[in-house]
Design an enzyme around this catalytic site. Structure first.
Site, mmCIF file in Angstrom:
data_model
loop_
_atom_site.group_PDB
_atom_site.id
_atom_site.type_symbol
_atom_site.label_atom_id
_atom_site.label_comp_id
_atom_site.label_asym_id
_atom_site.label_seq_id
_atom_site.Cartn_x
_atom_site.Cartn_y
_atom_site.Cartn_z
ATOM 1 N N SER A 1 15.779 -41.406 -16.911
ATOM 2 C CA SER A 1 14.482 -40.769 -16.701
ATOM 3 C C SER A 1 14.208 -40.824 -15.206
ATOM 4 O O SER A 1 14.160 -41.902 -14.620
ATOM 5 C CB SER A 1 13.395 -41.499 -17.489
ATOM 6 O OG SER A 1 12.147 -40.884 -17.229
ATOM 7 N N CYS B 1 9.726 -38.579 -15.473
ATOM 8 C CA CYS B 1 8.402 -39.112 -15.803
ATOM 9 C C CYS B 1 7.539 -39.362 -14.570
ATOM 10 O O CYS B 1 6.498 -39.984 -14.660
ATOM 11 C CB CYS B 1 8.536 -40.378 -16.638
ATOM 12 S SG CYS B 1 9.376 -41.721 -15.780
ATOM 13 N N HIS C 1 -8.349 -31.740 5.832
ATOM 14 C CA HIS C 1 -8.186 -33.088 5.291
ATOM 15 C C HIS C 1 -8.929 -33.244 3.968
ATOM 16 O O HIS C 1 -8.363 -33.702 2.967
ATOM 17 C CB HIS C 1 -8.703 -34.107 6.309
ATOM 18 C CG HIS C 1 -8.640 -35.514 5.832
ATOM 19 N ND1 HIS C 1 -9.688 -36.122 5.173
ATOM 20 C CD2 HIS C 1 -7.641 -36.418 5.869
ATOM 21 C CE1 HIS C 1 -9.345 -37.350 4.848
ATOM 22 N NE2 HIS C 1 -8.109 -37.559 5.266
ATOM 23 N N ARG D 1 -3.070 2.895 8.899
ATOM 24 C CA ARG D 1 -3.435 1.658 8.205
ATOM 25 C C ARG D 1 -2.244 0.728 8.056
ATOM 26 O O ARG D 1 -1.131 1.163 7.801
ATOM 27 C CB ARG D 1 -3.923 1.954 6.782
ATOM 28 C CG ARG D 1 -5.210 2.694 6.694
ATOM 29 C CD ARG D 1 -5.475 3.018 5.214
ATOM 30 N NE ARG D 1 -6.518 4.002 5.080
ATOM 31 C CZ ARG D 1 -7.805 3.693 4.922
ATOM 32 N NH1 ARG D 1 -8.178 2.438 4.848
ATOM 33 N NH2 ARG D 1 -8.697 4.643 4.825
ATOM 34 N N MET E 1 -5.310 -7.523 9.031
ATOM 35 C CA MET E 1 -4.654 -6.631 9.987
ATOM 36 C C MET E 1 -5.482 -5.372 10.226
ATOM 37 O O MET E 1 -6.540 -5.204 9.658
ATOM 38 C CB MET E 1 -3.256 -6.328 9.502
ATOM 39 C CG MET E 1 -2.358 -7.543 9.676
ATOM 40 S SD MET E 1 -0.682 -7.226 9.216
ATOM 41 C CE MET E 1 -0.892 -6.692 7.552
ATOM 42 N N ARG F 1 -3.505 -1.045 -6.572
ATOM 43 C CA ARG F 1 -2.565 -2.150 -6.692
ATOM 44 C C ARG F 1 -2.932 -2.940 -7.933
ATOM 45 O O ARG F 1 -4.045 -2.811 -8.456
ATOM 46 C CB ARG F 1 -2.604 -3.044 -5.458
ATOM 47 C CG ARG F 1 -3.924 -3.723 -5.308
ATOM 48 C CD ARG F 1 -4.035 -4.538 -4.049
ATOM 49 N NE ARG F 1 -5.449 -4.836 -3.878
ATOM 50 C CZ ARG F 1 -6.032 -5.106 -2.734
ATOM 51 N NH1 ARG F 1 -5.345 -5.103 -1.623
ATOM 52 N NH2 ARG F 1 -7.312 -5.377 -2.691
ATOM 53 N N TYR G 1 13.650 -33.108 -21.108
ATOM 54 C CA TYR G 1 12.194 -33.129 -21.231
ATOM 55 C C TYR G 1 11.530 -33.485 -19.907
ATOM 56 O O TYR G 1 12.164 -34.042 -19.011
ATOM 57 C CB TYR G 1 11.748 -34.113 -22.319
ATOM 58 C CG TYR G 1 11.967 -35.569 -21.984
ATOM 59 C CD1 TYR G 1 11.022 -36.289 -21.252
ATOM 60 C CD2 TYR G 1 13.126 -36.235 -22.391
ATOM 61 C CE1 TYR G 1 11.225 -37.624 -20.934
ATOM 62 C CE2 TYR G 1 13.341 -37.568 -22.083
ATOM 63 C CZ TYR G 1 12.391 -38.253 -21.343
ATOM 64 O OH TYR G 1 12.585 -39.563 -21.014
ATOM 65 N N GLY H 1 -8.156 -8.010 5.090
ATOM 66 C CA GLY H 1 -8.942 -8.151 6.311
ATOM 67 C C GLY H 1 -8.193 -8.732 7.497
ATOM 68 O O GLY H 1 -8.765 -8.952 8.547
ATOM 69 N N LYS I 1 0.825 -1.206 0.000
ATOM 70 C CA LYS I 1 0.000 0.000 0.000
ATOM 71 C C LYS I 1 0.861 1.259 0.000
ATOM 72 O O LYS I 1 0.644 2.175 -0.798
ATOM 73 C CB LYS I 1 -0.931 -0.008 1.217
ATOM 74 C CG LYS I 1 -1.875 1.175 1.239
ATOM 75 C CD LYS I 1 -2.802 1.124 2.436
ATOM 76 C CE LYS I 1 -3.669 -0.104 2.362
ATOM 77 N NZ LYS I 1 -4.849 -0.045 3.216
HETATM 78 C C1 PEP Z 1 8.110 -43.011 -10.681
HETATM 79 O O1 PEP Z 1 8.429 -43.776 -9.782
HETATM 80 O O2 PEP Z 1 8.228 -41.784 -10.608
HETATM 81 C C2 PEP Z 1 7.541 -43.539 -11.939
HETATM 82 C C3 PEP Z 1 7.327 -42.736 -12.951
HETATM 83 O O3 PEP Z 1 7.196 -44.853 -11.973
HETATM 84 P P1 PEP Z 1 5.903 -45.435 -11.264
HETATM 85 O O4 PEP Z 1 5.044 -44.287 -10.865
HETATM 86 O O5 PEP Z 1 5.253 -46.315 -12.282
HETATM 87 O O6 PEP Z 1 6.481 -46.180 -10.119
#
Ligand code: PEP
Ligand code: MG
Length: 896
Positions: free
Chosen positions: A788, A856, A450, A90, A101, A334, A876, A99, A21
């Site tokens: 990977s 992956c 949860h 302020r 403070m 802002r 990648y 809201g 502010k």
């Molecule tokens: C992993 O473990 O990150 C993975 C890609 O293999 P999975 O989830 O099949 O164990």
């Protein structure tokens, strides 16, 4: 160092020191906009105070000097008996904490200056009303007197005067009210309401400092991941009054619509009112058009200023303003918050208006926002009855029959019903019900409750903390604002807005998904004008991200169908094809036969039956991904996952043996199966006989898969295709494992190539998903053509958290206690798991400079994690098809 800055000294870059502010008030002052003069006490002063319990020594003098400058500029004295200067005090932290403070207005009024104010304003009512507001706010925020004591007295005075609203209270009654309020103060604190204006100011400032550490402020920061040690600045500003009659008023406005992103200004105005009245919703507000009719010259000036601010900030601004007897004052601005749709539209509008570059536009939208736009939505044209609103905990549009307990949810879902699980709050016992439900609605708990955490984790739509709902689980009903809903009746919830609707609302695919799957034209065909603009914005920004990014984006896909969908979503390959999903259903019996084979010839027979099926799987997959890299992982899960449930089997065997009924051959088979189940049973299957360990223990299994992969590639080449396939070995911890399995793999590859008479280039690499693999990556790279990162297992084994159980059991507690702010399975733990990733990247490249590096695990589609993978220098990321667009966008943003 200076602890106090006049508004005319700072600018908007100083948010750390002056708070949001303060920095923006300074910026507007610098722009020559009509900001009431004032000064800012820095966050540094606040931090000092919070650490030591007292203000820095020089602060008092610095405030005295700033106050003197302010008084001289305005020619009025704080709390003077004639025409007094009044100030507002302020809070204003670096990050807005709406809201959370404190604020005290009208500081400087006392038994004498109130008369001076009445005289100067020629309005006795106004002066006494301002004084009672000061005592009320001061009492509540500075002196910690319960608000009800004042409200109660206010109601009593109104009743005695026979009026309904605050503005109707006659002057004598107001004067009486001030006396009553002062009594409340002396009664509650044992001392009089402070008459000294400077003492009022100092105490109010201290109260603002202290409000940084209230429970609710701490909770809010935890939720929003704001650091606790920043402190707040305090802005002390000459009061201007929106409550000085009909030519005065106060309002808020936006330079574009923050909900839809539609260009044009939006706002609310309330005449004869002070700021908090607008928010409190006491009277109906006017639109900006109404304001224009009421006060054309202030409106014209406001419009000019809005344009000025937008071109200056080069973004949507939100603004608070006040008109005092026809004179416009800017109280705050802002860069405004906005919905996901508005973020995309505004970003491209501003590019077209030449206010920002395309890079800047890309930086202003997020993967989270794109993901929100991809969820199915309620049909905007459908009629709807809003019952109430809770917190938008997990996005999506869900419709279902209301049930009040987990068991009913499971039972009804099993017979094909869509159910909506409604609970006061959920606990781990509700997990099954949450899995069975299409949507989860709770009346208690926030975004880290949860219900919210678990629902987000499983992608279940969830609205939580809808406090107007009274759940009576015993009677199997809920009531909300007078409406009763019994078990079995239908509700619809929107997890992106927190809205709860009566009955069934029709759900439609998001136009953004239509665009991603079928292209721009198809999406524009079904879109109205605004949605059309949104889809075009998404298209432009995604294409820009594709140009900017260095990371490639692949998909995790197991079937030709998934692969095609992933390609539509922009995947540039498959980073993980999990072959275990190919052995479900009818093929289970073949795997069963393989497991039960008691001699090599039986095993070979089972494998020989599996081979053509696998080969056909891979042919269709490689056809769908023709020309794009496709990483196929050899079988990973423990074999007993393919066997029947132990309890069921044991019961069947026991019953057959006891009754003597059942075909002898079937019973014998069940007995053998049971023995196999017992033999293969593991207490910790995730740490057991899986991945490469399986390949080394079950002769011929991996060889069969490799033969199928190589054969499929040869088939595709023969058919004129361009298969680009890679073979991946899971769960390697030692280079020896990889050497051993590669001997087998390389042999099969050579054999198939020879037999088919084609050259096959099929790189073999490994997953890095055990800490030992990361720690010995240098050795492993000798035998792997690519890495990977399997960050699911790597997170599991680095933290020692079971990925299947932990989210339900302890994460809600851990999030609540602040052990982490987000599940490490959702967003990569940079310090721990990330360190292992970096270590393996460096080692891999050192040993094998052309090694290809990907990820992956689930983190491949998580926005924050994508930035980490970019920084770590991976080639990648690979994620589920639905998250491919999110990863593309974030990879582009990471490269800016
Ligand atoms: C992993 O473990 O990150 C993975 C890609 O293999 P999975 O989830 O099949 O164990
Ligand atoms: Mg894994």
């Amino acid at each position: 160092a200076p602890l106090v800055f006049d508004f005319s000294e700072g600018d908007r870059t100083q948010v750390d020191l002056l708070g949001g502010k303060g920095a923006n008030l300074a910026e507007m002052t610098k722009l020559g906009l009509p900001v009431p003069p004032g000064f800012t006490v820095t966050t540094e002063a606040c931090r000092y105070y919070l650490e030591r319990g007292e203000e820095p020594q020089s602060l008092r003098v610095q405030i005295t000097m700033a106050l003197r400058r302010l008084e001289n500029e305005l020619g009025r004295r704080l709390g003077d008996v004639v025409d007094p200067l009044l100030v507002s005090v302020r809070s204003g932290a670096k990050h807005s904490m709406p809201g959370m403070m404190e604020t005290v207005l009208n500081v400087g009024l006392n038994d004498y200056s109130v008369k001076g104010l009445a005289e100067a304003a020629q309005d006795e009512r106004f002066a006494w009303d301002s004084y009672r507001r000061l005592i009320q706010m001061f009492g509540r925020t500075v002196l910690d007197i319960p608000a009800e004591r004042f409200e109660h007295e206010l109601d009593a005075v109104k009743a005695r005067a026979g009026v309904a609203t605050d503005v109707e209270i006659p002057v004598p009654a107001l004067i009486e009210l001030v006396e009553e309020f002062k009594h409340i103060v002396s009664d509650a604190t044992g001392r009089e309401f402070p008459q000294d204006p400077r003492e009022q100011l100092d105490l109010a400032m201290r109260a603002v400092f202290n409000s940084w550490n209230t429970d609710r402020a701490r909770l809010y920061r935890r939720r929003e991941r704001i650091q606790h040690d920043l402190g707040t600045a305090v802005n002390i500003c000459a009061m201007v009054f929106g409550n000085l009659g009909e030519t005065s008023g106060t309002g808020v406005c936006f330079t574009r619509d923050p909900a839809s992103g539609q260009p044009g200004v939006y706002g609310d105005y309330l005449s004869n009112a002070q700021g908090e009245d607008v928010v409190a919703g006491i009277r109906n507000t006017l639109t900006l058009e109404d304001f224009a009719a009421l006060d054309p010259s202030s409106h014209a000036e406001l419009t000019r200023i809005m344009r000025r601010l937008e071109t200056h900030y080069r973004d949507l601004c939100d603004i608070e303003f006040t008109v005092e007897r026809g004179k416009l004052w800017m109280l705050q601005t802002r860069v405004g918050k906005r919905t996901a749709a508005a973020a995309f539209r505004i970003a491209t509008q501003l590019v077209d208006e030449r206010l920002i570059t395309r890079d800047e536009a890309l930086a202003r939208v997020t993967g989270h926002q794109l993901a929100q736009l991809m969820f199915p939505q309620f049909d905007v044209d459908a009629e709807r009855t809003l019952l109430t609103r809770g917190m938008a905990a997990s996005p999506g549009a869900a419709v279902g029959k209301v049930v009040f307990d987990s068991a009913t949810a499971v039972a009804w879902a099993a017979r094909g019903e869509q159910v909506m699980l409604v609970r006061r709050e959920t606990n781990p016992d509700d997990l099954e019900g949450m899995i069975a439900a299409t949507g989860v609605l709770t009346s208690r708990g926030g975004k880290t409750s949860h219900a919210a955490v678990v629902a987000r984790g499983m992608g279940r739509t969830c609205v939580c903390g809808a406090e107007e709902i009274e759940v009576d689980a015993a009677a199997r009903t809920l009531s909300v604002n007078g409406t009763q809903v019994a078990e079995g009746e239908v509700l619809s919830i929107d997890g992106s807005t927190g809205e709860v609707f009566a009955g069934e609302l029709p759900v439609v695919a998001s136009p953004v998904v239509i665009y991603l799957e079928q292209g721009l034209d198809a999406a524009l065909e079904v879109a109205d004008e605004q949605t059309g603009e949104l889809v075009r914005s998404v298209d432009r920004l995604l294409r820009h991200a594709d140009q900017a990014r260095q990371l490639r984006v692949r998909a995790n896909a197991d079937t030709a169908e998934d692969a095609t969908r992933a390609r539509d979503m922009g995947a540039e390959g498959i980073g993980l094809c999990r072959t275990e999903h190919m052995f479900l259903g009818e093929r289970r019996v073949l795997i069963e036969r393989l497991i039960l084979a008691d001699d090599p010839s039986a095993r070979e027979a089972a494998l020989a039956e599996l081979l053509p099926l696998q080969r056909a799987d891979f042919v269709s997959l490689l056809e769908a991904m023709d020309g794009l890299p496709t990483t196929i992982r050899l079988l990973d899960p423990p074999l007993h996952e393919f066997l029947p449930d132990r309890t069921e089997l044991a019961v069947r065997v026991a019953v057959a043996q006891a009754t003597g009924r059942g075909e002898e051959a079937d019973v014998a088979k069940d007995v053998t199966l049971l023995a196999a189940v017992d033999r293969l049973h593991e207490s910790n299957p995730m740490l057991g006989l899986r991945g490469v360990r399986l390949g080394l223990s079950v002769p011929g299994l991996f060889a069969m898969q490799v033969r199928a992969i190589a054969g499929a590639a040869a088939d595709r080449i023969a058919a004129g295709g361009h298969p680009v396939v890679e073979i991946m070995v899971p769960l390697v911890g030692s280079v020896m494992e990889l050497h051993l399995i590669r001997d087998e793999i390389d042999g099969v590859l050579a054999e198939v190539a020879r037999d088919a008479g084609v050259a096959l280039h099929i790189p073999v690499g490994t997953m890095i998903e055990l800490p030992r693999a990361a720690l010995t990556a240098r050795r492993i790279a000798e035998a792997a053509e690519f890495f990977s990162f399997g960050t699911n297992d790597l997170t599991q084994t680095t933290w020692g958290f079971s990925r299947d159980d932990v989210e339900a059991s302890i994460f809600a507690t851990y999030l609540d206690k602040g052990v982490f702010t987000v599940s490490p399975f959702e967003s990569l733990d940079r310090d721990g798991v990330g360190a292992l990733v970096r270590m393996a990247v460096q080692a891999g490249r050192e040993v094998r400079p052309d090694i290809k590096l990907g990820i992956c695990g689930e983190h491949g589609g998580d926005p924050e994690s994508v930035h980490f993978f970019h920084d770590a220098g991976l080639d990648y990321v690979s994620c589920s098809a639905f998250r491919v667009p999110v990863a593309r966008l974030e990879a582009g943003r990471a490269a800016l």
